[in-house]
Design an enzyme around this catalytic site. Structure first.
Site, mmCIF file in Angstrom:
data_model
loop_
_atom_site.group_PDB
_atom_site.id
_atom_site.type_symbol
_atom_site.label_atom_id
_atom_site.label_comp_id
_atom_site.label_asym_id
_atom_site.label_seq_id
_atom_site.Cartn_x
_atom_site.Cartn_y
_atom_site.Cartn_z
ATOM 1 N N ASP A 87 4.043 -28.788 16.088
ATOM 2 C CA ASP A 87 3.844 -29.727 17.209
ATOM 3 C C ASP A 87 4.361 -31.133 16.898
ATOM 4 O O ASP A 87 4.560 -31.511 15.743
ATOM 5 C CB ASP A 87 2.356 -29.800 17.571
ATOM 6 N N GLU A 145 -1.179 -29.198 15.103
ATOM 7 C CA GLU A 145 -1.881 -29.712 13.909
ATOM 8 C C GLU A 145 -2.457 -31.095 14.182
ATOM 9 O O GLU A 145 -3.473 -31.478 13.614
ATOM 10 C CB GLU A 145 -0.916 -29.773 12.716
HETATM 11 NI NI NI Z 1 1.950 -33.773 9.780
#
Ligand code: NI
Length: 400
Positions: A87, A145
């Site tokens: 991401d 994340e």
């Molecule tokens: Ni990172």
């Protein structure tokens, strides 16, 4: 040792031979960044590249996640999981590069584009016919994340650590503070438990010139901000890392009105679980007690986020030994202990492993901006080193 070194040398040569593809993949992902759990194009790209390489995979795990599986031609054995996060961040890119983000307001400013390209390259290396190894490599392309609760826990809930059971897990992170071609390792806690709190102060609003008939939420909030710092400075052991940061205060919108409400938001970072709980408890007590003493009321919403990431000793030694063979002792460093959060922590709570640092800086070329900076960039010469390290770690673990 000589034979072992030869294998790793071959891996770096193999990875270097695909440098152009690694760079092209990284740039494609960099130009099309997507936020957590919205990585639809990124996921489709990963699936296309895995298909091209003849690697089997399962898509749609935790939404946009992909799990590729490579069974060694050398028969049954252990299972190792390699993880990349995919991401991007809600940042407007300011880097003046030809592969600049095409999605305004979204940017790969933490190197997850490089992590993804590296794991795709690792899949190609490990899937090569001539490579024989026993056991199974799982490659987890993990969504989201950057934002709690994150994609790691969801992938684990979806079963990526089972069937076959994962015996060890490894991942890497781009680090511009280290030069490309170098690595950093740290045994034990390497990233912090990352929690957040929201405090709502409820007083009684009114005319700015009649404070005696009000309960000023701004004054209460101001006292709370100062008091919160005493939890760290006066109540936690000085030798234990802990950070408490207030990142936002909101109240009122006029010169001449006493606001009846104020909101304080912040984050707490720790390594130690006991300390983590102690700070949460004391924050609640201090805030509600102090507000009451000032005739106000305070409500605390405390959310425990990612746990601290703990690198296993033997697994870190194994990963470091691979890096030593690849680049030599002069380019292998002890990674700095940091208080950032990282949801690779969940994988490393389920299996021993190591999350290590890949140098992606280049001081001579000005590639020095830190993670999450709008001018963050990655020295692409580091990509083959990332591939060789990930493939080398997997092979050395399966062969151990
Ligand atoms: Ni990172």
């Amino acid at each position: 040792m000589a034979a072992r070194a030869a294998v790793e040398f071959d891996l770096l040569a193999t990875a270097s031979a695909m440098a152009d593809v690694l760079t092209a993949d990284r740039r494609h992902i960099h130009m099309h960044p997507e936020l957590g759990f919205e990585e639809r194009e990124t996921s489709a790209f990963i699936q296309r590249r895995l298909s091209d390489a003849g690697v089997t995979f399962e898509a749609g795990i935790a939404g946009t996640g992909v799990l590729a599986t490579i069974a060694g031609s050398g028969g049954a054995g252990k299972t190792v999981l390699l993880r990349a996060d995919i991401d991007a961040l809600p940042i407007d890119e300011q880097a003046d590069v030809p592969y600049r983000s095409q999605n305004p307001g979204v940017m790969h400013a933490c190197g997850h584009d490089a992590h993804t390209a590296i794991l795709l390259g690792t899949a190609r290396v490990l899937a090569a016919d001539r490579l024989r190894f026993a056991g199974t490599v799982k490659l987890a392309f993990q969504p989201c994340e950057e934002r709690f609760p994150g994609g790691a826990i969801k992938m684990i809930e979806a079963g990526v650590m089972d069937n076959p059971t994962v015996d060890a897990a490894f991942g890497l992170h781009c680090t511009p503070q280290l030069e490309a071609g170098s690595f950093g390792f740290r045994v034990g806690p390497a990233s912090a438990a990352s929690d957040r709190f929201t405090i709502s102060v409820i007083g009684r609003g009114g005319h700015a010139a009649r404070p005696n008939s009000c309960v000023d939420a701004v004054v209460v909030a101001a006292h709370l901000v100062v008091l919160l710092q005493t939890i760290i400075s006066r109540e936690t052991p000085p030798i234990q890392p802990a950070v408490l940061t207030v990142g936002a205060i909101h109240a009122g919108d006029a010169h001449n009105v006493i606001p009846g409400e104020a909101t304080i938001r912040g984050t707490v970072r720790t390594y130690d679980t006991g300390l983590r709980e102690q700070i949460a408890d004391r924050l609640r007590e201090l805030v509600t007690g102090a507000a009451r003493a000032m005739r106000a009321e305070a409500k605390v919403d405390y959310v425990f986020g990612y746990p601290s990431l703990v690198n296993d000793g033997p697994m870190t030694d194994l990963a470091r030994s691979v890096a030593l063979d690849l680049v030599g002792a002069e380019a292998v460093f002890v990674a700095e202990q940091a208080l950032g959060g990282e949801d690779m922590a969940y994988f490393l709570r389920r299996a021993p492993g190591c999350f290590f640092r890949l140098g992606t800086g280049n001081r001579a070329r000005g590639i020095t901006y830190g993670n999450h900076h709008p001018r963050f960039d990655v020295e692409e010469a580091a990509l083959p080193f990332g591939v060789a390290a990930m493939a080398g770690v997997a092979l050395r673990f399966l062969g151990s």
